[in-house]
Motif scaffolding. Structure first.
Motif, PDB file in Angstrom:
ATOM      1  N   GLU A   6     -33.613   8.124 -45.252  1.00 46.56           N
ATOM      2  CA  GLU A   6     -34.978   7.651 -45.055  1.00 46.56           C
ATOM      3  C   GLU A   6     -35.631   7.507 -46.429  1.00 46.56           C
ATOM      4  N   ARG A  28     -38.950   8.031 -36.089  1.00 45.89           N
ATOM      5  CA  ARG A  28     -37.983   8.022 -37.201  1.00 45.89           C
ATOM      6  C   ARG A  28     -36.982   9.155 -37.032  1.00 45.89           C
ATOM      7  N   THR A  75     -39.302   2.819 -44.883  1.00 47.12           N
ATOM      8  CA  THR A  75     -40.545   2.894 -44.128  1.00 47.12           C
ATOM      9  C   THR A  75     -41.736   2.819 -45.088  1.00 47.12           C
TER      10      THR A  75
END
Ligand code: ADP
Length: 197
Positions: free
Chosen positions: A126, A110, A29
């Motif tokens: 992540e 997320r 991300t």
């Protein structure tokens, strides 16, 4: 949702021993032009050369096919992230390492993807590609920052649309301090450390 055991998580018969083929989703991300796709591609090449099953779910391809018709409102961005997350989990549960270079600006979107992976027992990492907005805007791969500055578009993540910085990512990579290869290696190291390679 989980496939029946017979067709579920992949296994491999190696030297008479059954080996679990470990899959996982790695979500990269970050802001537009942060380097998500470039780093994912470099890592995918390295992993493929090592014989791993790896797939990059490219954000633009996704928006052309899986999420055609979705725009950039909060609801549409969330729908896009949930769709990508669903496909990623499916692939990962079959032994593929799925690299997802998709902005995913909202923390709760997320988190929902992470929770779905956890509920299915599928690995999930992540990674925040933490490139400052001024560096991203100078890179401006797709000319989005220039168009926003010229008033030709609005709702650009990190400029006039929210980007919620991950508070506790599994890894944060400052790309402006290192080369693409160094960033890919950091990610490779993380996967190894977590037993996902
Ligand atoms: P994103 O997928 O996050 O929108 P891209 O990977 O498409 O971003 O674009 C990032 C651009 O920045 C690429 O053109 C890449 O070559 C360039 N770049 C320059 N230096 C770096 C670096 N150190 N790490 C990652 N990308 C870099």
């Amino acid at each position: 949702m989980k496939a029946p055991a017979a067709t579920g998580r992949g296994t491999d018969q190696g030297r008479g021993q059954e080996r679990r083929m470990t899959g996982a989703t790695v979500w990269l991300t970050g802001l537009p032009s942060a380097g998500k796709t470039t780093i994912a591609t470099a890592l995918a090449q390295r992993m493929a050369a090592e014989g791993h099953r790896v797939e990059v779910l490219d954000g633009d391809e996704i928006r052309t096919f899986l999420s055609a018709g979705l725009g950039f409102s909060r609801a549409d961005r969330d729908a896009n992230v949930q769709r990508v997350g669903f496909v990623a989990e499916l692939l990962a549960s079959h032994g593929v390492t799925v690299l997802v270079p998709v902005i995913a600006p909202y923390a709760d979107s997320r988190e929902a993807v992470r929770k779905r992976h956890q509920a299915e027992g599928t690995g999930y990492l992540e990674v925040h590609i933490a490139t400052p907005v001024d560096v991203c805007s100078a890179r401006d791969v797709k000319g989005l920052y220039a168009r926003q500055a010229a008033g030709e578009l609005s709702g650009l993540t990190g400029v006039d649309d929210p980007y919620e910085v991950p508070e506790e990512p599994d890894l944060r990579i400052e790309t402006h301090d290192r080369t693409v290869e160094e960033s890919a290696l950091l990610l490779h190291g993380l996967l190894k450390e977590r037993g996902l390679l």
